[in-house]
Scaffold this active site. Structure first.
Site, short mmCIF file in Angstrom:
data_model
loop_
_atom_site.label_atom_id
_atom_site.label_comp_id
_atom_site.label_asym_id
_atom_site.label_seq_id
_atom_site.Cartn_x
_atom_site.Cartn_y
_atom_site.Cartn_z
N ASN A 211 -0.48 -51.04 2.02
CA ASN A 211 -0.51 -52.17 1.10
C ASN A 211 0.85 -52.34 0.45
O ASN A 211 1.61 -51.39 0.40
CB ASN A 211 -1.53 -51.91 -0.02
CG ASN A 211 -2.94 -52.22 0.40
OD1 ASN A 211 -3.17 -52.82 1.43
ND2 ASN A 211 -3.89 -51.81 -0.42
N PRO B 132 -13.18 -44.81 0.45
CA PRO B 132 -13.95 -44.68 -0.80
C PRO B 132 -13.27 -45.44 -1.92
O PRO B 132 -12.03 -45.51 -1.97
CB PRO B 132 -13.94 -43.17 -1.07
CG PRO B 132 -12.85 -42.61 -0.23
CD PRO B 132 -12.63 -43.54 0.92
N LYS C 299 -17.09 -52.36 -11.07
CA LYS C 299 -16.63 -50.96 -10.96
C LYS C 299 -17.20 -50.11 -12.10
O LYS C 299 -17.01 -48.89 -12.11
CB LYS C 299 -15.10 -50.90 -10.99
CG LYS C 299 -14.46 -51.79 -9.93
CD LYS C 299 -13.44 -51.07 -9.11
CE LYS C 299 -12.85 -52.03 -8.09
NZ LYS C 299 -12.36 -51.36 -6.91
N LYS D 275 -14.58 -57.70 -11.67
CA LYS D 275 -14.22 -56.37 -11.15
C LYS D 275 -14.52 -55.28 -12.18
O LYS D 275 -14.96 -54.19 -11.84
CB LYS D 275 -12.74 -56.36 -10.78
CG LYS D 275 -12.45 -55.54 -9.57
CD LYS D 275 -11.12 -55.84 -8.98
CE LYS D 275 -11.22 -56.76 -7.77
NZ LYS D 275 -9.97 -56.94 -7.08
N ASP E 209 -8.12 -50.80 1.60
CA ASP E 209 -9.58 -50.94 1.59
C ASP E 209 -10.20 -50.32 2.83
O ASP E 209 -11.32 -49.82 2.79
CB ASP E 209 -9.95 -52.42 1.50
CG ASP E 209 -9.67 -52.97 0.10
OD1 ASP E 209 -10.00 -52.25 -0.87
OD2 ASP E 209 -9.09 -54.07 -0.02
O1 C5P Z 1 -11.41 -53.67 -5.43
P1 C5P Z 1 -9.93 -53.70 -5.73
O2 C5P Z 1 -9.14 -52.96 -4.71
O3 C5P Z 1 -9.38 -55.05 -5.99
O4 C5P Z 1 -9.83 -52.91 -7.12
C1 C5P Z 1 -8.63 -52.60 -7.70
C2 C5P Z 1 -8.78 -51.39 -8.60
O5 C5P Z 1 -9.60 -50.39 -8.01
C3 C5P Z 1 -7.45 -50.73 -8.86
O6 C5P Z 1 -7.53 -50.11 -10.12
C4 C5P Z 1 -7.37 -49.72 -7.72
O7 C5P Z 1 -6.50 -48.65 -8.03
C5 C5P Z 1 -8.82 -49.25 -7.64
N1 C5P Z 1 -9.22 -48.87 -6.28
C6 C5P Z 1 -9.54 -47.56 -6.01
N2 C5P Z 1 -9.96 -47.20 -4.75
C7 C5P Z 1 -10.08 -48.13 -3.77
C8 C5P Z 1 -9.75 -49.46 -4.04
C9 C5P Z 1 -9.32 -49.80 -5.29
O8 C5P Z 1 -9.40 -46.72 -6.90
N3 C5P Z 1 -10.48 -47.75 -2.58
#
Ligand code: C5P
Length: 408
Positions: free
Chosen positions: A213, A310, A350, A346, A282
């Site tokens: 990324n 995860p 989460k 989000k 992801d």
């Molecule tokens: O779902 P998304 O990737 O947009 O979410 C972003 C947040 O979730 C950030 O804080 C990122 O560090 C965390 N994250 C994570 N593990 C993942 C994907 C995102 O801790 N696999």
């Protein structure tokens, strides 16, 4: 604004080859917008000239307690009454021994003794040969000076000017500046243990290729520094970035999302704040090839199967809830549009108390950013500023929310 901005710092130099580093230190302090008043011992002036220090600090340099420039002839009083700090860098073994006994037979030792202790901390950056540093007399002096209220910074290990190798090098100027910022920062996170993820992850396709990324890691590293400066114990789990480990922070380097997940899970329970800034991939490739995938005429482009990584943030929040353990979790949402809505959604999905939104293309690789912080009371913008400044503001915002959250 950085913590050093506008501070009046007396920069004392005692004798030692590390005096050459004091020139760069002075320059960095001036760059951070401190007022620097240089005072040199006679021995220091053997190593570097007052002319150099005057040019860099843009102030006349003081070298003698008999300096008649001040009308009252009391340089040791005049120089310390308005000062926010006396920093002696380098501090020689001899100068430490002198301070320990309250001796005051030159201007620098005189003003260290005469400074108002309550308002003007004394910070010492030792520099000497390794045998001198390890000598029981020096170690005794370090311990006694610390208990007398001086802050004695550590020393670095490495090659020494004398040709020997070991402990005793003066910290690098940039490290000293970070230590000073810590002294000047309110200890809003004292007693807290903060875990931070930063940077991208790298998911292998084969031994020479992978997917990743876009993330420089700058925001996560700035947060780690800001949390340490605010008094926290900080662990930084970092994906592959080219940034140096922030001072005072325990850094664990990882590569893939799974490795980051394992590193975080293994220590999350020892922390009470978790800030997830990492741009975790992801998906990862389901079957990573052990050999390089060959480009052939028959199969010009391989077809890859992916599985989801995860969600580290969600799993830390969920794991803590399951064990009735308290950890204040903060997530980052990097979006390209509808920031407020996505950050809000989000935060709920989460299961974390605070989500920080930012627009990806407006921040990737840059040194500044604008943030939107979203919690159960609504949202607020932290206007565009450097990532260092935003990190300080965010640390403050988190510190404000901790007492009620961790008590609840
Ligand atoms: O779902 P998304 O990737 O947009 O979410 C972003 C947040 O979730 C950030 O804080 C990122 O560090 C965390 N994250 C994570 N593990 C993942 C994907 C995102 O801790 N696999």
């Amino acid at each position: 604004m950085n913590a050093i901005w506008g501070k009046k710092i007396v920069l004392g130099l005692s004798g030692g080859i590390a005096c050459y580093k004091a020139a760069e230190l002075c320059r960095l302090l001036i760059k951070a917008r401190a007022h620097v008043q240089v005072v040199m011992t006679e021995a220091a002036a053997q190593f570097i000239t007052p002319v150099t220090m005057q040019a860099l600090s843009n102030q006349e340099v003081y070298t003698s307690q008999w300096d008649a420039r001040a009308s009252n002839n009391m340089a040791h009083i005049n120089l310390t009454r308005e000062a926010d700090m006396v920093l002696v860098a380098p501090t020689s073994a001899d100068f430490m021994a002198k301070l320990l006994h309250g001796q005051a037979d030159d201007l620098l030792s005189l003003l260290c003794l005469a400074r108002p202790m309550a308002s003007c901390p004394l910070v010492l950056a030792p520099a000497m040969n390794r045998e001198m540093w390890l000598h029981p007399a020096t170690q005794r002096n370090v311990a006694q000076l610390s208990s007398d209220g001086a802050q004695v910074l550590g020393v670095a290990a490495g090659d020494q000017a004398c040709g020997e190798t070991g402990d005793g090098r003066m910290l690098e100027p940039a490290e000293i500046v970070q230590e000073l910022a810590r002294v000047f920062t309110a200890p809003a996170l004292l007693g807290h243990r903060v875990l931070i993820t930063a940077g991208p992850t790298f998911e292998a396709i084969d031994p020479v290729r992978g997917i990743t990324n876009r993330s420089s890691g700058k925001m996560g590293y700035a947060l780690a520094s800001a949390a340490w400066q605010a008094g926290a114990e900080v662990t930084l789990v970092s994906g592959p970035v080219s940034l140096a480990a922030p001072r005072g922070v325990k850094r664990v380097m990882v590569e893939s999302g799974q490795e980051m997940h394992e590193a975080v899970t293994s220590c999350a329970a020892q922390h009470d704040v978790f800030i997830a800034t990492a741009a975790v991939a992801d998906w990862r490739v389901k079957d990573v090839s052990t050999q390089k995938l060959k480009k052939t005429k028959e199969t010009p482009s391989p077809v890859l199967d992916f599985i989801q990584n995860p969600d580290i943030l969600a799993s830390v929040a969920q794991g803590a809830r399951a064990q009735s353990r308290e950890i204040y979790c903060v997530g980052f949402a990097a979006e390209t549009q509808d920031l407020a809505r996505h950050a809000h959604d989000k935060r709920l999905s989460k299961g974390v108390p605070l989500m920080v939104g930012n627009l990806g293309p407006a921040t990737f690789g840059l040194d500044d950013n604008e943030l939107l912080i979203v919690d159960d009371r609504g949202s607020r913008t932290l206007p565009r500023a450097s990532k260092d400044e935003l990190a300080q503001s965010l640390v403050w915002e988190i510190a404000q929310r901790l007492p009620s959250y961790l008590k609840a």
